[in-house]
Write a protein that holds these residues in place. Structure first.
Motif, PDB file in Angstrom:
ATOM      1  N   VAL A 109     -15.382  -6.775  25.101  1.00 38.82           N
ATOM      2  CA  VAL A 109     -15.516  -6.500  23.837  1.00 38.82           C
ATOM      3  C   VAL A 109     -16.674  -7.452  23.447  1.00 38.82           C
ATOM      4  O   VAL A 109     -16.995  -8.868  23.524  1.00 38.82           O
ATOM      5  CB  VAL A 109     -14.476  -7.241  22.927  1.00 38.82           C
ATOM      6  N   ILE A 110     -17.689  -6.710  22.961  1.00 38.16           N
ATOM      7  CA  ILE A 110     -18.907  -7.433  22.516  1.00 38.16           C
ATOM      8  C   ILE A 110     -19.131  -7.911  21.325  1.00 38.16           C
ATOM      9  O   ILE A 110     -19.565  -8.699  20.853  1.00 38.16           O
ATOM     10  CB  ILE A 110     -20.215  -6.232  22.972  1.00 38.16           C
ATOM     11  N   SER A 111     -18.570  -6.913  20.482  1.00 43.51           N
ATOM     12  CA  SER A 111     -18.360  -7.265  18.714  1.00 43.51           C
ATOM     13  C   SER A 111     -17.472  -6.252  18.301  1.00 43.51           C
ATOM     14  O   SER A 111     -17.364  -5.268  18.637  1.00 43.51           O
ATOM     15  CB  SER A 111     -20.006  -7.329  18.052  1.00 43.51           C
ATOM     16  N   PHE A 112     -17.006  -6.788  17.005  1.00 44.48           N
ATOM     17  CA  PHE A 112     -16.222  -5.913  16.251  1.00 44.48           C
ATOM     18  C   PHE A 112     -16.053  -6.562  14.943  1.00 44.48           C
ATOM     19  O   PHE A 112     -16.363  -7.675  14.617  1.00 44.48           O
ATOM     20  CB  PHE A 112     -14.696  -5.967  16.819  1.00 44.48           C
ATOM     21  N   CYS A 113     -15.587  -5.670  14.004  1.00 44.80           N
ATOM     22  CA  CYS A 113     -15.369  -6.203  12.559  1.00 44.80           C
ATOM     23  C   CYS A 113     -14.363  -5.074  12.050  1.00 44.80           C
ATOM     24  O   CYS A 113     -14.223  -4.134  12.656  1.00 44.80           O
ATOM     25  CB  CYS A 113     -16.513  -6.247  11.430  1.00 44.80           C
ATOM     26  N   VAL A 177     -27.083  -1.776  17.175  1.00 40.15           N
ATOM     27  CA  VAL A 177     -25.567  -1.565  16.836  1.00 40.15           C
ATOM     28  C   VAL A 177     -24.667  -2.713  16.385  1.00 40.15           C
ATOM     29  O   VAL A 177     -23.995  -2.966  15.543  1.00 40.15           O
ATOM     30  CB  VAL A 177     -25.016  -0.900  18.083  1.00 40.15           C
ATOM     31  N   VAL A 178     -25.078  -3.950  17.366  1.00 37.43           N
ATOM     32  CA  VAL A 178     -24.080  -5.046  17.246  1.00 37.43           C
ATOM     33  C   VAL A 178     -24.605  -5.723  15.735  1.00 37.43           C
ATOM     34  O   VAL A 178     -23.781  -6.177  15.092  1.00 37.43           O
ATOM     35  CB  VAL A 178     -24.404  -6.152  18.262  1.00 37.43           C
ATOM     36  N   ALA A 179     -25.915  -5.631  15.487  1.00 35.33           N
ATOM     37  CA  ALA A 179     -26.231  -6.010  14.172  1.00 35.33           C
ATOM     38  C   ALA A 179     -25.619  -5.143  12.961  1.00 35.33           C
ATOM     39  O   ALA A 179     -25.178  -5.750  11.761  1.00 35.33           O
ATOM     40  CB  ALA A 179     -27.677  -5.913  13.791  1.00 35.33           C
ATOM     41  N   TYR A 180     -25.393  -3.892  13.145  1.00 37.57           N
ATOM     42  CA  TYR A 180     -24.701  -3.150  12.026  1.00 37.57           C
ATOM     43  C   TYR A 180     -23.448  -3.519  12.077  1.00 37.57           C
ATOM     44  O   TYR A 180     -22.980  -3.583  11.076  1.00 37.57           O
ATOM     45  CB  TYR A 180     -24.845  -1.622  12.776  1.00 37.57           C
ATOM     46  N   VAL A 181     -22.730  -3.580  13.316  1.00 38.79           N
ATOM     47  CA  VAL A 181     -21.054  -4.180  12.977  1.00 38.79           C
ATOM     48  C   VAL A 181     -21.090  -5.423  12.358  1.00 38.79           C
ATOM     49  O   VAL A 181     -20.267  -5.442  11.413  1.00 38.79           O
ATOM     50  CB  VAL A 181     -20.592  -4.099  14.626  1.00 38.79           C
ATOM     51  N   LEU A 182     -22.135  -6.356  12.649  1.00 32.20           N
ATOM     52  CA  LEU A 182     -21.770  -7.666  12.114  1.00 32.20           C
ATOM     53  C   LEU A 182     -22.221  -7.643  10.629  1.00 32.20           C
ATOM     54  O   LEU A 182     -21.658  -8.518   9.761  1.00 32.20           O
ATOM     55  CB  LEU A 182     -22.703  -8.792  12.841  1.00 32.20           C
ATOM     56  N   GLN A 183     -23.217  -6.843  10.429  1.00 36.23           N
ATOM     57  CA  GLN A 183     -23.651  -6.775   8.921  1.00 36.23           C
ATOM     58  C   GLN A 183     -22.793  -5.846   7.970  1.00 36.23           C
ATOM     59  O   GLN A 183     -23.037  -6.045   6.729  1.00 36.23           O
ATOM     60  CB  GLN A 183     -25.207  -6.210   8.941  1.00 36.23           C
ATOM     61  N   ALA A 188     -21.280  -4.385   2.444  1.00 36.94           N
ATOM     62  CA  ALA A 188     -20.093  -3.776   1.744  1.00 36.94           C
ATOM     63  C   ALA A 188     -19.715  -4.693   0.616  1.00 36.94           C
ATOM     64  O   ALA A 188     -19.055  -4.217  -0.099  1.00 36.94           O
ATOM     65  CB  ALA A 188     -18.976  -3.423   2.524  1.00 36.94           C
ATOM     66  N   GLY A 189     -20.381  -6.157   0.656  1.00 30.18           N
ATOM     67  CA  GLY A 189     -20.013  -6.898  -0.428  1.00 30.18           C
ATOM     68  C   GLY A 189     -18.712  -7.656  -0.149  1.00 30.18           C
ATOM     69  O   GLY A 189     -18.359  -8.362  -1.252  1.00 30.18           O
ATOM     70  N   LEU A 190     -18.073  -7.481   1.019  1.00 27.36           N
ATOM     71  CA  LEU A 190     -17.180  -8.257   1.291  1.00 27.36           C
ATOM     72  C   LEU A 190     -17.231 -10.084   1.472  1.00 27.36           C
ATOM     73  O   LEU A 190     -16.535 -10.495   1.192  1.00 27.36           O
ATOM     74  CB  LEU A 190     -16.279  -7.708   2.387  1.00 27.36           C
ATOM     75  N   VAL A 191     -18.383 -10.190   2.055  1.00 29.82           N
ATOM     76  CA  VAL A 191     -18.796 -11.423   2.388  1.00 29.82           C
ATOM     77  C   VAL A 191     -20.048 -11.814   1.988  1.00 29.82           C
ATOM     78  O   VAL A 191     -20.698 -10.782   2.090  1.00 29.82           O
ATOM     79  CB  VAL A 191     -18.282 -11.847   3.892  1.00 29.82           C
ATOM     80  N   ASP A 192     -20.511 -12.917   2.119  1.00 30.42           N
ATOM     81  CA  ASP A 192     -21.911 -13.195   1.897  1.00 30.42           C
ATOM     82  C   ASP A 192     -22.855 -13.476   3.274  1.00 30.42           C
ATOM     83  O   ASP A 192     -23.874 -13.044   3.265  1.00 30.42           O
ATOM     84  CB  ASP A 192     -22.098 -14.603   1.071  1.00 30.42           C
ATOM     85  N   ASP A 193     -21.968 -13.807   4.232  1.00 25.94           N
ATOM     86  CA  ASP A 193     -22.501 -13.807   5.630  1.00 25.94           C
ATOM     87  C   ASP A 193     -21.783 -13.473   6.780  1.00 25.94           C
ATOM     88  O   ASP A 193     -20.570 -13.614   6.721  1.00 25.94           O
ATOM     89  CB  ASP A 193     -22.740 -15.448   5.711  1.00 25.94           C
ATOM     90  N   TRP A 194     -22.250 -13.055   7.656  1.00 27.64           N
ATOM     91  CA  TRP A 194     -21.417 -12.194   8.704  1.00 27.64           C
ATOM     92  C   TRP A 194     -20.593 -13.258   9.602  1.00 27.64           C
ATOM     93  O   TRP A 194     -19.601 -12.838   9.905  1.00 27.64           O
ATOM     94  CB  TRP A 194     -22.508 -11.336   9.974  1.00 27.64           C
ATOM     95  N   GLN A 195     -20.981 -14.536   9.579  1.00 27.51           N
ATOM     96  CA  GLN A 195     -20.128 -15.537  10.261  1.00 27.51           C
ATOM     97  C   GLN A 195     -18.706 -15.591   9.331  1.00 27.51           C
ATOM     98  O   GLN A 195     -17.818 -16.094   9.910  1.00 27.51           O
ATOM     99  CB  GLN A 195     -20.768 -16.623  10.299  1.00 27.51           C
ATOM    100  N   GLN A 196     -18.727 -15.088   8.085  1.00 34.85           N
ATOM    101  CA  GLN A 196     -17.448 -15.248   7.518  1.00 34.85           C
ATOM    102  C   GLN A 196     -16.480 -14.292   7.733  1.00 34.85           C
ATOM    103  O   GLN A 196     -15.269 -14.326   7.507  1.00 34.85           O
ATOM    104  CB  GLN A 196     -17.779 -15.191   5.854  1.00 34.85           C
TER     105      GLN A 196
END
Length: 196
Positions: A109-113, A177-183, A188-196
């Motif tokens: 698993v490389i990334s997911f949201c 693609v990873v940046a797309y997933v993390l951002q 979508a306005g759910l969080v301010d920063d991808w690390q959240q």
């Protein structure tokens, strides 16, 4: 090489890196899906009649496919109707746990949201072909559907049967693609920063 077809053809070699999006059953109203598909088909028909080389036409079709996906994803990101069961912390936790358990079948698993009504996932399948894309998705969607339905006290289809998948091939494409997933949650306005 794993090849199968439901509504879309899926051709996935062992060791492939995949960008996958799957969504909750009923997350896109039929009329919205129908409208988006009609728009994509009209654009494809117009493209077929363009005087382009075969290579340019294939590249244009790839761009068209990505644009269609982007419209579907944008709709899902802001949908008010339909189920949003992934907002439920216990459901989100069970889906997250199963994503991490893909390591048991040698899927990296490389990334997911997790969004409220869909999941983005970037994985690499085993090089030895011990687990195909189809096997991985059957395991992931099957286990999470059973657990989530139990948590929600419901029966019935949890995930939409068809998933979007794209084999990541080009240099630099994995990073995009990873940046797309993390951002995606930020966009979508759910969080301010991808690390959240």
């Amino acid at each position: 090489m794993s090849v199968y077809q439901r509504n879309l053809p899926h051709i996935v070699p062992p060791g492939a890196i995949l960008f996958i999006t799957f969504r909750l059953e009923g997350s896109l109203p039929a009329e919205v899906l129908h409208r988006l598909l009609e728009e994509a088909e009209l654009a494809a028909t117009q493209l077929r009649h363009q005087p382009l080389s075969e290579a340019d036409k294939q590249e244009a079709f790839r761009r068209l496919h990505k644009q269609h996906f982007a419209r579907l994803d944008a709709y899902l990101d802001h949908a008010q109707e339909g189920p949003h069961w992934l907002r439920e912390p216990r459901v989100a936790a069970c889906v997250t746990e199963e994503i991490h358990r893909l390591a048991e079948i040698d899927v990296l698993v490389i990334s997911f949201c997790l969004m409220s009504n869909h999941v983005h996932l970037v994985v690499q399948l085993p090089e030895d072909g011990s687990c195909s894309y189809r096997q991985m998705m059957k395991r992931l969607k099957g286990r999470t559907a059973l657990a989530a339905n139990r948590l929600l006290g419901r029966n019935g289809t949890f995930w939409q049967h068809e998933s979007y998948d794209h084999v990541v091939r080009k240099n630099g494409e994995l990073e995009r693609v990873v940046a797309y997933v993390l951002q995606n949650p930020v966009k979508a306005g759910l969080v301010d920063d991808w690390q959240q």
